[in-house]
Design a protein around this motif. Structure first.
Motif, PDB file in Angstrom:
ATOM      1  N   LEU A  17      -3.204   7.703   1.017  1.00 42.87           N
ATOM      2  CA  LEU A  17      -2.891   6.277   1.025  1.00 42.87           C
ATOM      3  C   LEU A  17      -1.613   6.024   1.837  1.00 42.87           C
ATOM      4  O   LEU A  17      -1.555   5.074   2.629  1.00 42.87           O
ATOM      5  N   LEU A  18      -0.605   6.876   1.652  1.00 42.73           N
ATOM      6  CA  LEU A  18       0.629   6.745   2.446  1.00 42.73           C
ATOM      7  C   LEU A  18       0.331   6.842   3.937  1.00 42.73           C
ATOM      8  O   LEU A  18       0.765   6.004   4.724  1.00 42.73           O
ATOM      9  N   LEU A  19      -0.404   7.881   4.311  1.00 39.22           N
ATOM     10  CA  LEU A  19      -0.694   8.100   5.726  1.00 39.22           C
ATOM     11  C   LEU A  19      -1.477   6.949   6.352  1.00 39.22           C
ATOM     12  O   LEU A  19      -1.358   6.707   7.550  1.00 39.22           O
ATOM     13  N   SER A  20      -2.226   6.222   5.534  1.00 37.54           N
ATOM     14  CA  SER A  20      -3.025   5.116   6.060  1.00 37.54           C
ATOM     15  C   SER A  20      -2.169   3.971   6.598  1.00 37.54           C
ATOM     16  O   SER A  20      -2.652   3.164   7.390  1.00 37.54           O
ATOM     17  N   VAL A  21      -0.904   3.896   6.186  1.00 31.95           N
ATOM     18  CA  VAL A  21      -0.038   2.800   6.642  1.00 31.95           C
ATOM     19  C   VAL A  21       1.081   3.265   7.568  1.00 31.95           C
ATOM     20  O   VAL A  21       1.865   2.454   8.043  1.00 31.95           O
ATOM     21  N   PHE A  22       1.149   4.572   7.831  1.00 28.25           N
ATOM     22  CA  PHE A  22       2.185   5.103   8.713  1.00 28.25           C
ATOM     23  C   PHE A  22       1.656   5.252  10.134  1.00 28.25           C
ATOM     24  O   PHE A  22       0.548   5.741  10.344  1.00 28.25           O
ATOM     25  N   ALA A  23       2.468   4.861  11.097  1.00 27.58           N
ATOM     26  CA  ALA A  23       2.168   5.134  12.498  1.00 27.58           C
ATOM     27  C   ALA A  23       2.520   6.589  12.788  1.00 27.58           C
ATOM     28  O   ALA A  23       3.317   7.209  12.068  1.00 27.58           O
ATOM     29  N   LYS A  24       1.932   7.114  13.831  1.00 26.44           N
ATOM     30  CA  LYS A  24       2.260   8.469  14.275  1.00 26.44           C
ATOM     31  C   LYS A  24       3.756   8.505  14.608  1.00 26.44           C
ATOM     32  O   LYS A  24       4.289   7.572  15.187  1.00 26.44           O
ATOM     33  N   ASP A  25       4.418   9.576  14.224  1.00 25.00           N
ATOM     34  CA  ASP A  25       5.845   9.779  14.507  1.00 25.00           C
ATOM     35  C   ASP A  25       6.751   8.778  13.794  1.00 25.00           C
ATOM     36  O   ASP A  25       7.839   8.456  14.267  1.00 25.00           O
ATOM     37  N   MET A  26       6.305   8.261  12.644  1.00 25.81           N
ATOM     38  CA  MET A  26       7.118   7.347  11.845  1.00 25.81           C
ATOM     39  C   MET A  26       8.436   8.019  11.459  1.00 25.81           C
ATOM     40  O   MET A  26       8.475   9.229  11.243  1.00 25.81           O
ATOM     41  N   ILE A  27       9.506   7.246  11.391  1.00 26.19           N
ATOM     42  CA  ILE A  27      10.841   7.763  11.104  1.00 26.19           C
ATOM     43  C   ILE A  27      11.346   7.187   9.780  1.00 26.19           C
ATOM     44  O   ILE A  27      11.191   5.995   9.518  1.00 26.19           O
ATOM     45  N   LEU A  28      11.977   8.038   8.967  1.00 23.44           N
ATOM     46  CA  LEU A  28      12.604   7.631   7.702  1.00 23.44           C
ATOM     47  C   LEU A  28      14.089   7.973   7.756  1.00 23.44           C
ATOM     48  O   LEU A  28      14.451   9.110   8.081  1.00 23.44           O
ATOM     49  N   GLN A  29      14.933   7.003   7.422  1.00 27.98           N
ATOM     50  CA  GLN A  29      16.364   7.263   7.346  1.00 27.98           C
ATOM     51  C   GLN A  29      16.950   6.579   6.123  1.00 27.98           C
ATOM     52  O   GLN A  29      16.395   5.599   5.627  1.00 27.98           O
ATOM     53  N   THR A  45       0.835  -1.204   0.000  1.00 35.12           N
ATOM     54  CA  THR A  45       0.000   0.000   0.000  1.00 35.12           C
ATOM     55  C   THR A  45       0.869   1.252   0.000  1.00 35.12           C
ATOM     56  O   THR A  45       0.553   2.237  -0.690  1.00 35.12           O
ATOM     57  N   LEU A  46       1.966   1.231   0.749  1.00 39.81           N
ATOM     58  CA  LEU A  46       2.918   2.344   0.725  1.00 39.81           C
ATOM     59  C   LEU A  46       3.375   2.617  -0.703  1.00 39.81           C
ATOM     60  O   LEU A  46       3.323   3.756  -1.180  1.00 39.81           O
ATOM     61  N   PHE A  47       3.796   1.569  -1.406  1.00 39.19           N
ATOM     62  CA  PHE A  47       4.321   1.764  -2.764  1.00 39.19           C
ATOM     63  C   PHE A  47       3.222   2.095  -3.768  1.00 39.19           C
ATOM     64  O   PHE A  47       3.464   2.834  -4.724  1.00 39.19           O
TER      65      PHE A  47
END
Length: 152
Positions: free
Chosen positions: A45-57, A33-35
């Motif tokens: 659609l992206l936000l639907s699979v992200f937890a609050k305070d999600m981190i990207l590195q 779903t992210l992709f």
């Protein structure tokens, strides 16, 4: 007594196996779903699979070959995906190892990233997910990025 114990162990093993397969399918769906959201430019659609305070590195190399770690806020990533752009952001992954322990999952996924039909870079995505009442949510993504030595 031994038979009862063996029967209980067998039943527990079967139930655990079914639960693990269901969780694995749900985890893959969350990541897909992210992709899908990236390809469609759909920030909802992206936000639907992200937890609050999600981190990207991301881990990459600078010009001298030294490893560097960059961190991006999820809201910046979501905004970039949701802002109209000409090229489709097409990240193609292969699911590797998926480990699950209760409400925590870890996924290793080699990928190739394309801007439209043009290859941009490759690497590995590592996802950490949390099982919530709403389903599996991505809490952390770290990736590597390079232009060559891509996994076929």
């Amino acid at each position: 007594m031994k038979r009862v114990l063996l029967l209980l162990i067998a039943v527990f093993t079967v139930i655990t196996s079914f639960a693990q397969k269901a969780d694995t399918a749900s985890i893959k769906q969350t990541i897909n779903t992210l992709f899908d959201g990236m390809r469609k430019g759909d920030s909802t659609l992206l936000l639907s699979v992200f937890a609050k305070d999600m981190i990207l590195q991301s881990v990459a190399e600078d010009a001298s070959g030294k490893a560097i770690l960059s961190t991006e806020k999820a809201d910046g990533f979501v905004k970039a995906i949701g802002t109209p752009h000409k090229m489709v952001y097409d990240e193609r992954i292969t699911f590797g190892t998926i480990n699950i322990d209760g409400d925590l999952a870890s996924v290793w996924a080699p990928y190739k990233f394309y801007l439209g039909d043009k290859f941009s870079h490759c690497g590995v995505d590592v996802f950490q997910l949390l099982k919530t009442p709403e389903g599996w949510k991505i809490i952390y993504i770290v990736d590597t990025r390079r232009k060559d030595n891509c996994i076929e």
